[in-house]
Design a protein around this motif. Structure first.
Motif, mmCIF file in Angstrom:
data_model
loop_
_atom_site.group_PDB
_atom_site.id
_atom_site.type_symbol
_atom_site.label_atom_id
_atom_site.label_comp_id
_atom_site.label_asym_id
_atom_site.label_seq_id
_atom_site.Cartn_x
_atom_site.Cartn_y
_atom_site.Cartn_z
ATOM 1 N N ALA A 90 31.059 36.284 29.289
ATOM 2 C CA ALA A 90 30.205 37.201 30.047
ATOM 3 C C ALA A 90 30.840 37.649 31.357
ATOM 4 O O ALA A 90 30.256 38.470 32.076
ATOM 5 C CB ALA A 90 28.851 36.543 30.325
ATOM 6 N N LEU A 91 32.027 37.139 31.680
ATOM 7 C CA LEU A 91 32.683 37.520 32.929
ATOM 8 C C LEU A 91 33.370 38.878 32.851
ATOM 9 O O LEU A 91 33.682 39.476 33.887
ATOM 10 C CB LEU A 91 33.719 36.456 33.338
ATOM 11 N N ALA A 92 33.623 39.374 31.653
ATOM 12 C CA ALA A 92 34.285 40.674 31.508
ATOM 13 C C ALA A 92 33.492 41.748 32.240
ATOM 14 O O ALA A 92 32.275 41.863 32.075
ATOM 15 C CB ALA A 92 34.424 41.027 30.030
ATOM 16 N N GLY A 93 34.190 42.510 33.077
ATOM 17 C CA GLY A 93 33.546 43.555 33.845
ATOM 18 C C GLY A 93 33.126 43.147 35.234
ATOM 19 O O GLY A 93 32.740 43.999 36.047
ATOM 20 N N ARG A 94 33.180 41.858 35.533
ATOM 21 C CA ARG A 94 32.906 41.380 36.889
ATOM 22 C C ARG A 94 34.125 41.654 37.771
ATOM 23 O O ARG A 94 35.188 42.071 37.290
ATOM 24 C CB ARG A 94 32.573 39.893 36.875
ATOM 25 N N SER A 95 33.995 41.397 39.075
ATOM 26 C CA SER A 95 35.095 41.711 39.992
ATOM 27 C C SER A 95 35.226 40.655 41.073
ATOM 28 O O SER A 95 34.245 40.013 41.468
ATOM 29 C CB SER A 95 34.864 43.080 40.643
ATOM 30 N N ILE A 96 36.466 40.470 41.550
ATOM 31 C CA ILE A 96 36.747 39.513 42.613
ATOM 32 C C ILE A 96 37.783 40.118 43.551
ATOM 33 O O ILE A 96 38.709 40.809 43.117
ATOM 34 C CB ILE A 96 37.242 38.161 42.039
ATOM 35 N N GLU B 53 45.739 46.826 45.290
ATOM 36 C CA GLU B 53 46.167 46.260 46.566
ATOM 37 C C GLU B 53 45.820 47.196 47.710
ATOM 38 O O GLU B 53 45.884 48.416 47.561
ATOM 39 C CB GLU B 53 47.680 46.037 46.578
ATOM 40 N N THR B 54 45.480 46.627 48.850
ATOM 41 C CA THR B 54 45.208 47.400 50.046
ATOM 42 C C THR B 54 45.415 46.501 51.257
ATOM 43 O O THR B 54 45.458 45.268 51.125
ATOM 44 C CB THR B 54 43.760 47.938 50.036
ATOM 45 N N ASP B 55 45.563 47.123 52.426
ATOM 46 C CA ASP B 55 45.580 46.343 53.663
ATOM 47 C C ASP B 55 44.260 46.506 54.421
ATOM 48 O O ASP B 55 44.144 46.107 55.579
ATOM 49 C CB ASP B 55 46.766 46.737 54.550
ATOM 50 N N ARG B 56 43.245 47.073 53.741
ATOM 51 C CA ARG B 56 41.922 47.255 54.339
ATOM 52 C C ARG B 56 40.929 46.330 53.638
ATOM 53 O O ARG B 56 40.584 46.526 52.461
ATOM 54 C CB ARG B 56 41.483 48.716 54.235
ATOM 55 N N VAL B 57 40.459 45.333 54.372
ATOM 56 C CA VAL B 57 39.591 44.312 53.793
ATOM 57 C C VAL B 57 38.295 44.913 53.269
ATOM 58 O O VAL B 57 37.852 44.607 52.156
ATOM 59 C CB VAL B 57 39.293 43.206 54.832
ATOM 60 N N ALA B 58 37.671 45.785 54.077
ATOM 61 C CA ALA B 58 36.380 46.356 53.674
ATOM 62 C C ALA B 58 36.499 47.127 52.361
ATOM 63 O O ALA B 58 35.594 47.094 51.518
ATOM 64 C CB ALA B 58 35.841 47.265 54.778
ATOM 65 N N GLU B 59 37.618 47.789 52.154
ATOM 66 C CA GLU B 59 37.846 48.526 50.910
ATOM 67 C C GLU B 59 37.962 47.576 49.724
ATOM 68 O O GLU B 59 37.411 47.835 48.644
ATOM 69 C CB GLU B 59 39.119 49.353 51.036
ATOM 70 N N ALA B 60 38.659 46.475 49.917
ATOM 71 C CA ALA B 60 38.867 45.526 48.822
ATOM 72 C C ALA B 60 37.571 44.833 48.406
ATOM 73 O O ALA B 60 37.337 44.606 47.214
ATOM 74 C CB ALA B 60 39.901 44.484 49.228
ATOM 75 N N VAL B 61 36.729 44.494 49.364
ATOM 76 C CA VAL B 61 35.551 43.686 49.042
ATOM 77 C C VAL B 61 34.341 44.520 48.637
ATOM 78 O O VAL B 61 33.348 43.964 48.135
ATOM 79 C CB VAL B 61 35.162 42.768 50.226
ATOM 80 N N ASP B 62 34.385 45.813 48.826
ATOM 81 C CA ASP B 62 33.224 46.666 48.587
ATOM 82 C C ASP B 62 32.686 46.515 47.163
ATOM 83 O O ASP B 62 33.350 46.861 46.188
ATOM 84 C CB ASP B 62 33.605 48.125 48.839
ATOM 85 N N GLY B 63 31.485 45.971 47.058
ATOM 86 C CA GLY B 63 30.796 45.883 45.780
ATOM 87 C C GLY B 63 31.248 44.791 44.835
ATOM 88 O O GLY B 63 30.767 44.720 43.703
ATOM 89 N N VAL B 64 32.160 43.901 45.265
ATOM 90 C CA VAL B 64 32.662 42.871 44.344
ATOM 91 C C VAL B 64 31.625 41.764 44.145
ATOM 92 O O VAL B 64 30.701 41.582 44.940
ATOM 93 C CB VAL B 64 33.992 42.252 44.834
#
Length: 304
Positions: free
Chosen positions: A144-150, A201-212
């Protein structure tokens, strides 16, 4: 002979099976009357305790061995130490500085070898991580993890490589945020690509974590990197996980950390002790994940 030096030594089907065995309240006693040597070049409270208890729960007897007791490549070669320990034990676990050490141990092919951590990989931690995601996001089912994000924020180190492999194998979207000089080297990127795994990959934390669904971090300075500590503190200053970062991720996001945590550096007290934190179930899952792996490696998966 089966060994586990990195997560992708398992097939996707085997990874699902290991996670299922980790949740088994009555695990097969594959180590009944047998021993497992646990060799530690690098000390660790979580690794020692989780592995010793996993071996015990499988009916076996764990033997903790410090680096000074064996003196690999000092008193004896890695190969001779491995063959000696294999004379007494059904399996060897090794927590080492150099990944080549566990490769040389496995190369003897006398008993299964488990990488308990090296500079290149931390597969036991990754197993505990995806087991935690299975419990928290998958309702106990790893499929059931398919489609989740981290999102992993910080240093592209051994923990991230193994985590990315494990998550990618289970269909979890992987994102990375960190300074450009601390991203995965090409050899690790090639290994992920060979497994069909991609990550952003990004150097912007807010972009990486958005909606995960989960935000993960690790210490900025690992054991053996102490001379780099001051530089790393400066380089990672903008990559601290605090309440603002978790708010940017969204109310659904959980927080994970492999521990030990350097509070006030890579994570604040408010996050690690807060309601979204799952670091303690994650730590407990080190034992369950190790038990599942050993049950598979020394049982049904030993000849596959």
């Amino acid at each position: 002979m089966r060994h586990l030096l990195e997560i992708d030594d398992l097939s996707v089907e085997e990874l699902h099976r290991v996670l299922a065995l980790a949740a088994d309240p009555a695990p097969p006693q594959v180590l009944a009357g047998k021993g497992m040597a646990l060799v530690f070049e690098k000390p660790s409270a979580r690794t020692r305790n989780s592995m010793e208890m996993a071996v015990f729960q499988l009916g076996g007897h764990p033997v903790y061995i410090q680096a000074s007791e064996v003196g690999m490549d000092v008193r004896e070669s890695v190969e001779d130490v491995t063959r000696t320990l294999a004379s007494y034990h059904a399996c060897i676990g090794a927590r080492v500085f150099d990944h080549a050490t566990v490769e040389r141990m496995a190369g003897q092919d006398v008993v299964p070898v488990v990488n308990m951590l090296s500079d290149a990989a931390h597969p036991l931690q990754a197993l505990a991580d995806v087991l935690t995601l299975t419990d928290e996001l998958g309702g106990g089912s790893s499929t059931a993890l398919a489609g989740r994000s981290i999102a992993y924020v910080g240093d592209g180190n051994n923990v991230f490589r193994s985590l990315a492999l494990a998550c990618g194998m289970l269909g979890v979207e992987v994102r990375f945020a960190g300074p450009p000089d601390y991203r995965l080297p090409e050899v690790d990127r090639d290994r992920l690509a060979a497994a069909g795994i991609t990550f952003t990959e990004t150097d912007r934390v807010a972009e990486a974590v958005d909606g995960v669904d989960a935000v993960y971090t690790d210490v900025w300075t690992s054991m053996g990197q102490e001379a780099e500590s001051a530089r790393r503190m400066r380089d990672f200053e903008a990559f601290r996980i605090d309440e603002t970062v978790m708010e940017a991720a969204g109310p659904q996001a959980l927080f994970l950390h492999c521990l030990p945590a350097h509070r006030g550096e890579e994570v604040t007290d408010g996050v690690v002790d807060g309601p979204v934190s799952r670091v303690w179930p994650q730590a407990a899952n080190r034992m369950h994940a190790a038990r599942g792996l050993l049950a598979h490696l020394l049982g049904e998966g030993g000849t596959s």
